[in-house]
Design a protein around this motif. Structure first.
Motif, PDB file in Angstrom:
ATOM      1  N   VAL A  34     -16.916 -32.953   6.451  1.00 24.50           N
ATOM      2  CA  VAL A  34     -18.017 -33.489   5.652  1.00 24.50           C
ATOM      3  C   VAL A  34     -17.464 -34.426   4.581  1.00 24.50           C
ATOM      4  N   THR A  36     -30.163 -36.663  -1.403  1.00 22.09           N
ATOM      5  CA  THR A  36     -29.042 -36.510  -0.486  1.00 22.09           C
ATOM      6  C   THR A  36     -29.416 -37.032   0.895  1.00 22.09           C
ATOM      7  N   ARG A  63     -23.991 -37.862   2.650  1.00 26.76           N
ATOM      8  CA  ARG A  63     -23.093 -36.978   3.375  1.00 26.76           C
ATOM      9  C   ARG A  63     -22.893 -37.559   4.772  1.00 26.76           C
ATOM     10  N   VAL A 110     -23.676 -28.915   0.695  1.00 23.26           N
ATOM     11  CA  VAL A 110     -23.712 -30.101   1.551  1.00 23.26           C
ATOM     12  C   VAL A 110     -25.087 -30.756   1.557  1.00 23.26           C
ATOM     13  N   PHE A 169     -18.416 -36.429   1.159  1.00 19.09           N
ATOM     14  CA  PHE A 169     -19.338 -36.484   0.023  1.00 19.09           C
ATOM     15  C   PHE A 169     -19.161 -37.847  -0.651  1.00 19.09           C
TER      16      PHE A 169
END
Length: 212
Positions: A203, A116, A184, A174, A205
């Motif tokens: 946010v 991520t 993100r 997140v 994604f």
């Protein structure tokens, strides 16, 4: 506005507890009388759906530093700077005076790697809208492109756009580690108060779907 957060990365990097600093002041809203015209916020229809497995996911890319982010649907074309943690453990923000500058968490996953990756930027500054002012208007399926120092472009597809109150920020959702390359993109949002500023975060994604 600060939101508790944990930035995750697969491999030998531990998940660290940090906080996100304010990414917009709203000062220009008050000064211009534009408080009733706050940045766009995502609708429930753009909320995160069931990921549906690995459909459409591209293989992870070799590590390379990110240099620029483009989001054509909302006219974002901005250089990227590395963001570290402050002494208090919060994520440092890009310089507010450079309103067309975004930052990436340089101790975390590189955009395009498995895991991520985190990009953050201001929604506004004292002069007006900043780089991610329109982030809340982004739709599922939109493209996000990240230029990388090795000359490749990592192409991500938006899975969802959500808004969270600062008091109820879903850290694991997140910032949690991911088995595929994900991204993100974060800014302030969730409405605006004259006394306390922005009430939360928008946010985005997204996951890697290609490169060139």
């Amino acid at each position: 506005m600060r939101t508790s957060a944990r930035f995750g990365r697969l491999g030998d990097t531990a998940i660290a507890a940090v906080t996100v600093v304010a990414l917009g002041s709203g000062v220009w809203l008050l000064g211009s009388g534009a408080v009733s015209h706050t940045p766009p916020q995502p609708t429930a229809a753009e909320g995160r759906p069931d990921p549906g497995g690995e459909r459409g996911a591209a293989p992870a890319l070799a590590p390379s530093l990110p240099t620029r982010i483009r989001i054509p649907a909302i006219r974002v074309d901005a250089p990227l700077t590395g963001l570290a943690l402050t002494r208090s453990g919060s994520l440092d923000a890009p310089p507010a005076e450079r309103k067309n500058l975004a930052g990436w968490y340089e101790a975390g996953t590189l955009p395009g790697e498995r895991g991520t990756a985190i990009v953050a930027g201001h929604v506004d500054n004292a002069e007006g809208p900043a780089v991610f002012y329109d982030l809340g208007a982004l739709k599922r399926g939109a493209a996000i492109e990240v230029d990388r120092r090795d000359g490749t472009v990592a192409v991500f597809t938006v899975d969802a756009v959500e808004v969270y109150a600062a008091s109820d920020f879903p850290d694991d959702k997140v910032y949690g580690a991911a088995p595929r390359p994900e991204l993100r993109v974060i800014t302030c949002g969730g409405g605006y108060s004259r006394t306390t500023g922005y009430q939360g975060n928008v946010v985005v994604f997204a996951h890697l779907t290609g490169s060139r």
